[in-house]
Design an enzyme around this catalytic site. Structure first.
Site, mmCIF file in Angstrom:
data_model
loop_
_atom_site.group_PDB
_atom_site.id
_atom_site.type_symbol
_atom_site.label_atom_id
_atom_site.label_comp_id
_atom_site.label_asym_id
_atom_site.label_seq_id
_atom_site.Cartn_x
_atom_site.Cartn_y
_atom_site.Cartn_z
ATOM 1 N N LYS A 1 -6.138 -0.689 -4.998
ATOM 2 C CA LYS A 1 -6.792 0.677 -5.086
ATOM 3 C C LYS A 1 -6.007 1.451 -6.193
ATOM 4 O O LYS A 1 -4.908 1.237 -6.352
ATOM 5 C CB LYS A 1 -7.208 1.225 -3.898
ATOM 6 C CG LYS A 1 -8.315 0.646 -3.073
ATOM 7 C CD LYS A 1 -8.563 1.572 -1.833
ATOM 8 C CE LYS A 1 -9.732 0.975 -1.055
ATOM 9 N NZ LYS A 1 -10.231 1.877 0.041
ATOM 10 N N ASP B 1 -33.305 -0.860 -16.139
ATOM 11 C CA ASP B 1 -33.904 -0.380 -15.127
ATOM 12 C C ASP B 1 -34.311 1.171 -15.154
ATOM 13 O O ASP B 1 -33.164 1.798 -15.817
ATOM 14 C CB ASP B 1 -33.148 -0.527 -13.956
ATOM 15 C CG ASP B 1 -33.691 0.279 -12.381
ATOM 16 O OD1 ASP B 1 -34.885 0.034 -12.215
ATOM 17 O OD2 ASP B 1 -32.972 1.186 -12.235
ATOM 18 N N GLU C 1 -37.785 -0.983 -18.634
ATOM 19 C CA GLU C 1 -38.781 -0.543 -17.532
ATOM 20 C C GLU C 1 -39.286 0.895 -17.765
ATOM 21 O O GLU C 1 -38.309 1.892 -17.257
ATOM 22 C CB GLU C 1 -37.993 -0.702 -16.295
ATOM 23 C CG GLU C 1 -39.192 -0.610 -15.018
ATOM 24 C CD GLU C 1 -38.334 -0.017 -13.799
ATOM 25 O OE1 GLU C 1 -39.197 -0.377 -12.635
ATOM 26 O OE2 GLU C 1 -37.293 0.656 -14.011
ATOM 27 N N TRP D 1 0.807 -1.375 0.035
ATOM 28 C CA TRP D 1 -0.071 0.072 0.015
ATOM 29 C C TRP D 1 0.734 1.252 -0.052
ATOM 30 O O TRP D 1 0.526 2.291 0.515
ATOM 31 C CB TRP D 1 -0.924 -0.112 1.373
ATOM 32 C CG TRP D 1 -1.812 -0.956 0.919
ATOM 33 C CD1 TRP D 1 -1.809 -2.348 1.741
ATOM 34 C CD2 TRP D 1 -3.080 -1.298 0.502
ATOM 35 N NE1 TRP D 1 -2.695 -3.078 1.272
ATOM 36 C CE2 TRP D 1 -3.765 -2.548 0.557
ATOM 37 C CE3 TRP D 1 -3.906 -0.382 -0.486
ATOM 38 C CZ2 TRP D 1 -4.751 -2.868 -0.121
ATOM 39 C CZ3 TRP D 1 -5.173 -0.769 -1.126
ATOM 40 C CH2 TRP D 1 -5.465 -2.112 -0.926
#
Length: 680
Positions: free
Chosen positions: A126, A341, A395, A94
């Site tokens: 990350k 959606d 939808e 890290w």
């Protein structure tokens, strides 16, 4: 750009578009339709040039993110406004400075890490992103797996590169377009009876066999895209290329899809591209330090009702990102299509909130977001380029004209639209006394559709089952379900609820729609509501599961409802009675609450009256023949009273009261439905 043989006869005002021939009521709005088609052609040309296609364009996942080579690993991001990026993770303890990325053209950042073992399978990563005024640790945009630390609850990206890639066995599976989709809407986490989160593996082992046994040929899985808050039902998506880690590993999801295909079941994914979670730590919001990287700036980029961010569909990089996500799910997980959606929210600037779409002008006003419509046309074109057999469902509660017509006709390109007015109709109908039900409105709502456009019929989806609302059966039976669902118990409210539960589903699936949907458990009248674990309920899973044992208990009436659903689905599917054009009306009697109609060689009769049965009732048939009952809601195996004969053969003859009509004379018990088949 369009291919040279597409739209070469389309004028700027859309005069030659086939949509105007299919629906002549649209002719006053031909300029508006022309505008959206010009947007389609213009934007497509700017993206693809003269001869390109979306299948070759939507390859962001093959370039960005982490990719293993012979000599090491490449990692790339798109972060145009960032000042510096640093890859951090387990592999470098890290260290926030040791692995800087280099900025290339077009806002692309890249780093090469030598050594094939530099990044290990399951290692956490990350990316540190520095921009003006911000310095944040972020999850890579194209990460394929995300994990949460059980102690800190922080999310991290995870390298997913198993030694042996998943070996598919479904190469020959294709969606059979000749069979209407019978959709079992599901959620992996709440599909188990245990008070906890279900897994992909448990769903594969326990639920797929149920779906197969019930006769559904399609499952639609919610909450597959990664979402940090379990109780969001999967609608606050954070990672667009990562399968939800709440339920297991990517290989376990692939195994689930593979198993479904081996059983002849198509698998649709509930895809969320209408909005995104606003979180910085878990999502894509302000990845490069700016609000406008993926989303609109200011108020246009924020959905107040959903507390989420709204995409800028006019931005080429956003189109590339979202289309690449669609291709990724089709390629990587072998999904057979999508239910999109929040389409209504996408295509109107006011998101359709509070708007009554009661006239055509409301579809073609300044409120219409043409950029969003253009994106949806691209999405559907991409899907068909990759999988011509794939299904796409919108939808859209507004009923936008052309939503389910081909792009070549001037449409948006979806295969089906969810008939969202149907559950609303049933909720409003149940608020009335049974004697006051309007059968004319019932017929109109269930049988009417836009010309040439296909619908998915349904009584209730997950929306009607959420806490704060009520399922259909709970609206009718309420607290009596706690005490009187035993088959030996007698209760007027339960008897009514059981009878209408069957009738409402039967008339909804049979009155003309080209597909049908049911949310898992609702077919047997699952009691109570869905309430995800949250602070307000003490993080309880009590109402976030499916009590399958209720439907398997031979002493409870849930089994009766399950048995009827199985018989209904089998009849409608095996006899090809779903869709096929508008049914032929035979009788509609508002006072007596009777509806009868014909589909091919079958006659459907519904008596919705709460108390009146009719002896010797004449139903006009208008052609010679003999008919026999093949299914009715009053059968003993469905919790009924066996008032309808299956042995009687009804010969068509002159009706006693209507000498100019020929038909059958039959007994119609109250609150029952039946279907008769022509036998000669």
């Amino acid at each position: 750009m369009m291919k040279k043989n597409n739209y070469n006869n389309v004028s700027s005002n859309g005069e030659t578009l086939k949509i105007l021939e299919i629906d002549p009521w649209l002719k006053p709005y031909k300029k508006d339709i022309g505008l959206r088609m010009n947007s389609y052609k213009r934007t497509k040309h700017s993206l693809l040039g003269d001869e390109g296609n979306f299948k070759d364009f939507a390859n962001g996942h093959h370039f960005f993110g982490f990719h293993k080579s012979e000599d090491g690993w490449y990692y790339r991001e798109w972060a145009p406004a960032a000042e510096a990026l640093f890859l951090i993770g387990d592999f470098n303890s890290w260290n926030r400075e040791s692995h800087p990325l280099t900025k290339k053209e077009g806002g692309v950042w890249e780093i090469f890490i030598p050594g094939k073992e530099a990044l290990a399978h399951k290692s956490k990563v990350k990316v540190r992103v520095k921009s003006k005024g911000t310095d944040r640790d972020r999850i890579p945009l194209y990460i394929r797996k995300v994990v949460q630390d059980p102690n800190t609850h922080d999310f991290s990206g995870q390298i997913w590169e198993p030694e042996e890639p998943y070996k598919w066995s479904d190469e020959n599976f294709r969606v059979d377009s000749a069979k209407p989709p019978l959709i079992y809407e599901t959620h992996i986490g709440m599909a188990q009876e245990k008070e906890g989160i279900g897994t992909y593996k448990e769903f594969e082992d326990n639920i797929l066999p149920r779906v197969k046994a019930m006769g559904y040929n399609t499952i639609q899985i919610m909450a597959i895209m990664e979402h940090p808050y379990y109780a969001s039902f999967g609608y606050h998506v954070s990672n667009y290329f990562a399968a939800s880690s709440w339920f297991g590993t990517p290989e376990e999801l692939k195994s689930l899809v593979d198993k479904a295909h081996s059983m002849g079941i198509a698998v649709l994914m509930d895809i969320v591209q209408s909005h995104a979670v606003k979180n910085f730590a878990e999502g894509i919001n302000e990845f490069d330090g700016t609000a406008h990287q993926f989303f609109h700036s200011g108020g246009r980029g924020y959905h107040k009702a959903w507390d989420s961010k709204l995409f800028n569909y006019g931005k080429h990089e956003v189109i590339h990102f979202l289309l690449s996500s669609i291709k990724y799910w089709l390629e990587e997980y072998h999904f057979d299509g999508f239910r999109f959606d929040g389409v209504t929210s996408m295509i109107y600037h006011d998101h359709g909130l509070g708007t009554a779409f009661d006239e055509y002008s409301k579809y073609f006003s300044l409120n219409t977001d043409i950029e969003a419509l253009t994106y949806l046309q691209f999405a559907n074109e991409l899907i068909k380029e990759i999988r011509p057999d794939a299904i796409s469902i919108a939808e859209d509660m507004s009923g936008m004209p052309g939503m389910c017509l081909p792009v070549a006709y001037g449409g948006i390109g979806f295969d089906y639209r969810l008939a969202m007015g149907m559950p609303d109709f049933w909720v409003n109908t149940l608020k009335r006394k049974d004697e006051d039900w309007d059968l004319g409105k019932l017929w109109h709502e269930l049988s009417t559709s836009r010309p040439g456009e296909k619908r998915i019929a349904y009584v209730e989806s997950h929306d009607q089952a959420l806490v704060g609302d009520k399922t259909l059966i709970f609206r009718m039976a309420d607290k009596e379900m706690y005490w009187h669902m035993n088959k030996d118990s007698q209760n007027i409210s339960i008897d009514r609820a059981i009878a209408l539960h069957k009738m409402i589903r039967f008339i909804t699936i049979s009155l003309g729609s080209e597909g049908y949907l049911n949310f898992m458990g609702n077919e047997f009248g699952h009691p109570e509501w869905i309430d995800f674990p949250r602070e307000g309920n003490g993080w309880s899973f009590k109402h976030c599961r499916r009590l399958w044992s209720l439907s398997d208990n031979p002493f409870l009436r849930y089994e009766d409802l399950k048995n009827f659903d199985i018989a209904m689905i089998r009849l409608m599917s095996e006899e090809g009675l779903i869709g096929g054009g508008n049914p032929q009306p035979l009788w509609l009697d508002q006072k007596k609450k009777i509806i009868a109609f014909r589909k091919r060689d079958y006659v459907f009769i519904f008596n919705f009256h709460p108390t009146e049965s009719h002896e010797g009732f004449g139903i006009p048939i208008h052609e010679e023949g003999s008919y026999q009952v093949v299914l009715d809601t009053d059968e003993h195996r469905f919790g009924g009273y066996e008032r309808i004969s299956h042995n009687t053969v009804y010969e068509v003859g002159t009706l006693p009261k209507y000498h100019t009509h020929s038909g059958i004379v039959i007994y119609l018990p109250s609150r029952t439905a039946m279907v008769l088949k022509k036998i000669k």
